[in-house]
Design a protein around this motif. Sequence first.
Motif, PDB file in Angstrom:
ATOM      1  N   ARG A  27       0.836  -1.214   0.000  1.00 49.51           N
ATOM      2  CA  ARG A  27       0.000   0.000   0.000  1.00 49.51           C
ATOM      3  C   ARG A  27       0.862   1.252   0.000  1.00 49.51           C
ATOM      4  O   ARG A  27       0.554   2.220  -0.682  1.00 49.51           O
ATOM      5  N   LEU A  28       1.956   1.234   0.739  1.00 50.22           N
ATOM      6  CA  LEU A  28       2.818   2.406   0.818  1.00 50.22           C
ATOM      7  C   LEU A  28       3.749   2.527  -0.380  1.00 50.22           C
ATOM      8  O   LEU A  28       3.994   3.622  -0.872  1.00 50.22           O
ATOM      9  N   LEU A  29       4.281   1.407  -0.851  1.00 49.43           N
ATOM     10  CA  LEU A  29       5.283   1.446  -1.916  1.00 49.43           C
ATOM     11  C   LEU A  29       4.678   1.348  -3.312  1.00 49.43           C
ATOM     12  O   LEU A  29       5.277   1.806  -4.284  1.00 49.43           O
ATOM     13  N   GLY A  30       3.520   0.708  -3.421  1.00 42.79           N
ATOM     14  CA  GLY A  30       2.819   0.644  -4.691  1.00 42.79           C
ATOM     15  C   GLY A  30       3.389  -0.330  -5.706  1.00 42.79           C
ATOM     16  O   GLY A  30       2.984  -0.319  -6.860  1.00 42.79           O
ATOM     17  N   LEU A  74      12.281   4.299   2.996  1.00 50.15           N
ATOM     18  CA  LEU A  74      12.636   3.816   1.664  1.00 50.15           C
ATOM     19  C   LEU A  74      12.169   4.805   0.596  1.00 50.15           C
ATOM     20  O   LEU A  74      12.920   5.132  -0.338  1.00 50.15           O
ATOM     21  N   ILE A  75      10.962   5.312   0.728  1.00 54.22           N
ATOM     22  CA  ILE A  75      10.440   6.309  -0.214  1.00 54.22           C
ATOM     23  C   ILE A  75      11.313   7.555  -0.198  1.00 54.22           C
ATOM     24  O   ILE A  75      11.686   8.091  -1.240  1.00 54.22           O
ATOM     25  N   ARG A  76      11.668   8.024   0.995  1.00 55.57           N
ATOM     26  CA  ARG A  76      12.513   9.217   1.115  1.00 55.57           C
ATOM     27  C   ARG A  76      13.893   8.979   0.507  1.00 55.57           C
ATOM     28  O   ARG A  76      14.412   9.832  -0.205  1.00 55.57           O
ATOM     29  N   ARG A 103      -2.010   3.112 -10.982  1.00 52.90           N
ATOM     30  CA  ARG A 103      -1.973   3.799  -9.690  1.00 52.90           C
ATOM     31  C   ARG A 103      -2.938   4.973  -9.681  1.00 52.90           C
ATOM     32  O   ARG A 103      -2.876   5.825 -10.547  1.00 52.90           O
ATOM     33  N   PRO A 104      -3.762   5.067  -8.671  1.00 52.25           N
ATOM     34  CA  PRO A 104      -4.638   6.233  -8.560  1.00 52.25           C
ATOM     35  C   PRO A 104      -3.801   7.500  -8.339  1.00 52.25           C
ATOM     36  O   PRO A 104      -2.804   7.484  -7.636  1.00 52.25           O
ATOM     37  N   GLU A 105      -4.236   8.604  -8.956  1.00 47.14           N
ATOM     38  CA  GLU A 105      -3.479   9.857  -8.871  1.00 47.14           C
ATOM     39  C   GLU A 105      -3.287  10.329  -7.434  1.00 47.14           C
ATOM     40  O   GLU A 105      -2.236  10.868  -7.108  1.00 47.14           O
ATOM     41  N   ASP A 106      -4.298  10.136  -6.609  1.00 47.98           N
ATOM     42  CA  ASP A 106      -4.166  10.633  -5.239  1.00 47.98           C
ATOM     43  C   ASP A 106      -3.084   9.893  -4.466  1.00 47.98           C
ATOM     44  O   ASP A 106      -2.377  10.498  -3.663  1.00 47.98           O
ATOM     45  N   LEU A 110       0.162  11.624  -2.911  1.00 54.84           N
ATOM     46  CA  LEU A 110       0.444  11.436  -1.496  1.00 54.84           C
ATOM     47  C   LEU A 110       1.862  10.926  -1.285  1.00 54.84           C
ATOM     48  O   LEU A 110       2.584  11.416  -0.431  1.00 54.84           O
ATOM     49  N   ARG A 111       2.293   9.957  -2.097  1.00 57.49           N
ATOM     50  CA  ARG A 111       3.663   9.442  -1.976  1.00 57.49           C
ATOM     51  C   ARG A 111       4.683  10.546  -2.227  1.00 57.49           C
ATOM     52  O   ARG A 111       5.688  10.635  -1.543  1.00 57.49           O
ATOM     53  N   ARG A 112       4.425  11.383  -3.230  1.00 61.10           N
ATOM     54  CA  ARG A 112       5.342  12.496  -3.519  1.00 61.10           C
ATOM     55  C   ARG A 112       5.413  13.463  -2.351  1.00 61.10           C
ATOM     56  O   ARG A 112       6.481  13.973  -2.019  1.00 61.10           O
ATOM     57  N   LEU A 113       4.287  13.731  -1.753  1.00 59.29           N
ATOM     58  CA  LEU A 113       4.268  14.644  -0.605  1.00 59.29           C
ATOM     59  C   LEU A 113       4.972  14.034   0.599  1.00 59.29           C
ATOM     60  O   LEU A 113       5.687  14.728   1.325  1.00 59.29           O
TER      61      LEU A 113
END
Length: 178
Positions: A27-30, A74-76, A103-106, A110-113
Amino acid sequence: MVSSSDSRHIAQLFERHGPRVYRRALRLLGNPGDAEEATQEIFIRVFRSVGGFREQSQLTTWLYQITTNYCLNLIRDRSRRAELHQAHVGPLADESSRSDPTRPEDLVLLRRLLVTADERQAAAAVYVFLDGMSHEEAAELLGVSKRTVGNLLERFQAWAQEQIEPRSTAAPGAGTDS
């Protein structure tokens, strides 16, 4: 060396909680491959730090926190590497125009933010907005009051709006001289 009883315990822990950790990471990494790698790394870390588990919370809560923190880091880290690559190598052909329609745009936004957001604000946002937790549940995981969760979310939303507005207000009528 790992004893046979330790091996059985690890296998039981993974069998019981592995799917939950995997779903959280996905869910977090997609990305299923990234989620599988993250799940393995998380259980390695859990095994190494099981002595650090303070039975003040449930094991599932502890695993949830470890998974969330690992995935956000990991995302950061990936974002920092991408920024360094961009600064030193430049964009690859068509890389900026690629999009993944599954992937849904939201979630992408959110991941980018989350990459650049304050760590505590990001965690609160993930728990409440992405996971649908109540402020009370998020407060328990973060070890803060419900009021603090509300404040963290307000600051995250205000900050996120500032990040989004420059994109959405850039030249609203550009190119439409009539």
